[in-house]
Write a protein that holds these residues in place. Structure first.
Motif, mmCIF file in Angstrom:
data_model
loop_
_atom_site.group_PDB
_atom_site.id
_atom_site.type_symbol
_atom_site.label_atom_id
_atom_site.label_comp_id
_atom_site.label_asym_id
_atom_site.label_seq_id
_atom_site.Cartn_x
_atom_site.Cartn_y
_atom_site.Cartn_z
ATOM 1 N N PRO A 147 0.897 -1.330 -0.017
ATOM 2 C CA PRO A 147 0.040 0.028 -0.127
ATOM 3 C C PRO A 147 0.880 1.233 -0.076
ATOM 4 N N LYS A 148 2.154 1.179 0.694
ATOM 5 C CA LYS A 148 3.030 2.463 0.711
ATOM 6 C C LYS A 148 3.257 2.643 -0.652
ATOM 7 N N VAL A 149 3.567 1.705 -1.707
ATOM 8 C CA VAL A 149 3.861 1.919 -3.105
ATOM 9 C C VAL A 149 2.872 2.611 -3.718
ATOM 10 N N LEU A 150 1.529 2.146 -3.323
ATOM 11 C CA LEU A 150 0.340 2.662 -4.017
ATOM 12 C C LEU A 150 0.051 3.971 -3.554
ATOM 13 N N ILE A 182 7.636 1.359 -8.214
ATOM 14 C CA ILE A 182 8.095 0.151 -9.172
ATOM 15 C C ILE A 182 9.343 0.489 -9.929
ATOM 16 N N ALA A 183 9.577 1.799 -10.306
ATOM 17 C CA ALA A 183 11.042 2.035 -10.731
ATOM 18 C C ALA A 183 12.285 1.864 -9.904
ATOM 19 N N CYS A 187 14.853 -1.242 -10.469
ATOM 20 C CA CYS A 187 16.525 -0.829 -10.560
ATOM 21 C C CYS A 187 17.068 -1.950 -9.413
ATOM 22 N N ILE A 188 16.624 -1.969 -8.494
ATOM 23 C CA ILE A 188 17.263 -2.953 -7.506
ATOM 24 C C ILE A 188 17.526 -4.301 -7.867
ATOM 25 N N PRO A 347 7.474 5.602 -0.811
ATOM 26 C CA PRO A 347 7.270 4.434 -1.880
ATOM 27 C C PRO A 347 8.711 4.127 -2.163
ATOM 28 N N VAL A 348 9.745 4.704 -2.288
ATOM 29 C CA VAL A 348 11.017 4.316 -2.543
ATOM 30 C C VAL A 348 11.621 3.515 -1.352
#
Length: 713
Positions: A147-150, A182-183, A187-188, A347-348
């Motif tokens: 949910p944090k990413v959203l 998501i980016a 990348c990670i 989100p990161v």
């Protein structure tokens, strides 16, 4: 007790790698520790506090030169779940009091474990149980972070509540948050795959902070972490006022068991891989010191970190000077570098935590268990689902129950077999695994490879009863692997002995250590010893029952039994040993042996030599085959005639004739010297033809065609 024992005999050559690795560990710990602190219900900066004194205290006592301690997934998830169950809001004043108290109590429990010398308890927690438990915890935290990413808030509860929270968040997502999260995650993950040593998490954190400062991404609805004041954590004893101590004690005990188990299992794995040893009880003390320090600095419980230890290994860290360096670097960050925290996009940070947890979820273990042991795979899944569906506390309970269930299930179906004699060899052999082993006439020899107790004694008795016939005169138990028995087993053995005596059957227990005799006397069945039912060896038991060498063997007459005790044709059985050693791979190994023989054949003279003297002796560990085995190898050799050197393919008929001559010679020799086993040779040939037709039907068909042509010519 020596402090900083891993620094003893420190070499100057270690210094650069230790310092460099320590700085990398500190940098990587910034986003990960802050993320786990939020999972545990504390402000993110407390994750940095947990990377100062706790890892220093761990390094003070640890005997592992490379293991890294700090804020980690499992304890954070357990604390977070406990907060949710108690109805305490994350980041609230109640949470700020509750979480450090849990850390302190976890340290006290670990201290108790240290004084009890409880390090060996991890031997009773199986890999599937621990792997499933840890995977369940990691998957729970990943679902909490989504949910944090959203663009929403952290999820709470178990699987269905977390899925429900994600569904609610999806109704009002923030596109920039999704793009950033998501980016960062992509990348990670790509970096870990193609450049595993590159600290991409730090780069993502730096880019996130830079983006916030330059572009003001919070104006687009992206949540940022709360800013913190610079400074070191203040030492204080957590207050227990208003806290349910019984609940806190249960949660802290769970955490202590998890910390001890996960840390010791991981440390032993790294120690084995890198050829050093650890002192397990000292590691429990180190864990206790780290958690007590965490509690006194207001942090959540801390644990050994597999991911950071792996990174330390990659960068060549040699001693706990790495932890000391990481601690010093974190102090500098807290004093002079906390300004960046308020600019870090949530989100990161969530993406960094999710990526770290994806490395800890034991997907590879689940796949391996599915391939090699379905029962252990199901245990793994049950432990994982227990955490996901019921929470970490019940997950631990399920894991412990499954661990004991696994032990019980294995012990109630122990390895056991019946034994016989292979003519020409000393000792007694498994009748199922040895084709040329004979059962002794009117005698049952039963081998049981587990301690006898209430859960398996019924199997023991039933196995013996099923193999007794009206002709049975003696029952002998090979108890060489029986190290103990309980009162239920003792009573059942006494009843079995009485029943066999009533039926006129002699009963013996043999081959065991003398301590089992002492145990039998304590359990009230010492009279079996006095009555001569306990003998030191199987041979002694046979002698006591009136049987002396040469023993009468079922299926063979007395005169054959006497002859067969020196039977060369049955002395080696190398192919049988192949089957025992290689299992499903035995056919391939036998074929390799055939090709090895073919490599020695270049001219017709070589084949003539083979026909006259038999197969060439091998230089490897597998001995020259007996007659029946040689017969099989020769038949397999005939199936590979197409692979012979050019010098021999033109003489295929002659080669076939010579090989067949050798097989006839084997049959004639056995008929003359050992007619009692000629039927076994014929039966072996019939079985072999069936096997060969299944294994290589094309070659078998060709061979029949050539044989037909040979007869017609």
């Amino acid at each position: 007790m020596r402090l900083f024992s891993t620094l003893k005999g420190y070499k100057k050559a270690y210094l650069f790698k230790d310092i460099f690795s320590g700085i990398i560990i500190a940098a990587v710990s910034i986003p990960i520790s802050m993320g786990y602190a939020e999972v545990a219900g504390l402000p993110a900066v407390y994750g940095l506090y947990g990377s100062v004194f706790p890892i220093l205290c761990f390094a003070l006592f640890s005997t592992s030169p490379q293991f890294i301690f700090g804020v980690d997934a499992a304890p954070a998830a357990i604390v977070g779940a406990s907060l949710a169950s108690a109805g305490i809001a994350a980041g609230s004043s109640e949470a700020m009091a509750f979480v450090p108290l849990i850390a302190l109590m976890s340290g006290v429990w670990l201290l108790v474990f240290y004084f009890l010398g409880a390090g060996k308890i991890v031997n009773y927690i199986s890999t599937p149980v621990m792997g499933g438990f840890i995977s369940g915890i990691c998957l729970t935290i990943i679902l909490m972070q989504i949910p944090k990413v959203l663009g929403g808030t952290t999820g709470e509860g178990e699987l269905f509540e977390l899925i429900g929270h994600i569904a609610e968040t999806l109704k009002n997502v923030n596109a920039p948050s999704i793009a950033l999260g998501i980016a960062a995650l992509v990348c990670i993950r790509l970096s870990q795959k193609f450049f595993p040593k590159f600290p991409m998490s730090i780069v993502m954190m730096a880019l996130g902070v830079s983006g916030s400062m330059i572009f003001g991404i919070e104006d687009y609805g992206v949540r940022l972490l709360s800013a913190v004041e610079p400074g070191l954590p203040v030492l204080s004893v957590p207050s227990s006022a208003g806290i349910d101590l019984s609940s806190a004690a249960g949660t802290s005990l769970t955490i202590a068991v998890v910390v001890m188990s996960e840390t010791l299992l991981s440390e032993n794995n790294f120690a084995f891989k890198n050829h050093y040893k650890i002192v397990e009880n000292r590691e429990i003390l180190a864990c206790a010191a780290g958690n007590i320090a965490a509690g006194l600095t207001g942090c959540c419980p801390v644990n050994g970190s597999i991911s950071r230890t792996s990174m330390n290994e990659q960068f060549g860290g040699k001693t706990q000077a790495v932890s000391v360096t990481a601690c010093a670097a974190m102090v500098l960050i807290l004093l002079f570098g906390t300004a960046f925290i308020g600019y870090l996009p949530v989100p990161v940070l969530a993406a960094i935590v999710i990526s770290a947890l994806m490395n800890v979820v034991e997907f590879h273990l689940a796949v391996r268990l599915f391939k090699v042991s379905r029962n252990e795979f199901y245990i793994f899944i049950a432990a994982c689902l227990g955490v996901l569906l019921l929470g970490t506390i019940y997950g631990v309970i399920i894991g412990i129950i499954l661990s004991f269930a696994e032990v019980i299930l294995k012990s109630i179906n122990p390895p056991r077999t019946f034994l016989g004699i292979i003519p020409g060899r000393d000792g007694f052999y498994d009748l199922r695994k040895n084709e040329h082993a004979y059962k002794l006439k009117d005698t049952v020899i039963y081998q049981f490879s587990e301690s006898l107790y209430f859960a398996n004694i019924k199997i023991f008795v039933e196995d013996i009863e099923k193999n007794i016939t009206d002709q049975t005169k003696t029952v002998i138990v090979d108890a060489g692997a029986v190290t103990g028995m309980d009162i239920t087993a003792a009573d059942q053995i006494e009843a079995l002995a009485a029943e066999l005596k009533r039926r006129g059957i002699r009963f013996f227990i043999t081959e065991h250590m003398d301590q089992l005799n002492a145990e039998m006397r304590k359990l009230g069945i010492g009279h079996l010893i006095e009555e001569g039912m306990v003998r030191r060896t199987i041979t002694a038991a046979l002698s006591a029952s009136g049987m002396e060498k040469p023993y009468h063997l079922e299926g063979l007459g007395q005169q054959h039994s006497e002859k067969i005790s020196w039977l060369p044709a049955e002395e080696e059985n190398s192919l049988e040993e192949f089957a025992w050693a290689f299992g499903d791979d035995a056919v391939r190994q036998i074929e390799n042996k055939v090709r090895h023989i073919m490599d020695t054949l270049h001219y017709l003279a070589d084949v003539q030599q083979l026909a006259e003297h038999g197969l060439p002796m091998d230089a490897d560990a597998w001995k020259h085959p007996g007659a029946i085995d040689e017969d099989e190898l020769l038949r397999r050799l005939e199936m590979h005639l197409d692979e012979l050197p050019e010098t021999l393919t033109k003489d295929r008929k002659a080669v076939m004739q010579l090989i067949e001559n050798r097989r006839h010679k084997i049959e004639e020799q056995m008929a003359k010297e050992h007619p009692e086993v000629i039927e076994k040779l014929k039966l072996s040939r019939v079985k072999l033809e069936r096997r060969l037709e299944k294994q290589n039907p094309e070659a078998a068909q060709k061979l029949k065609m050539w044989e037909k042509m040979l007869k017609e010519s």
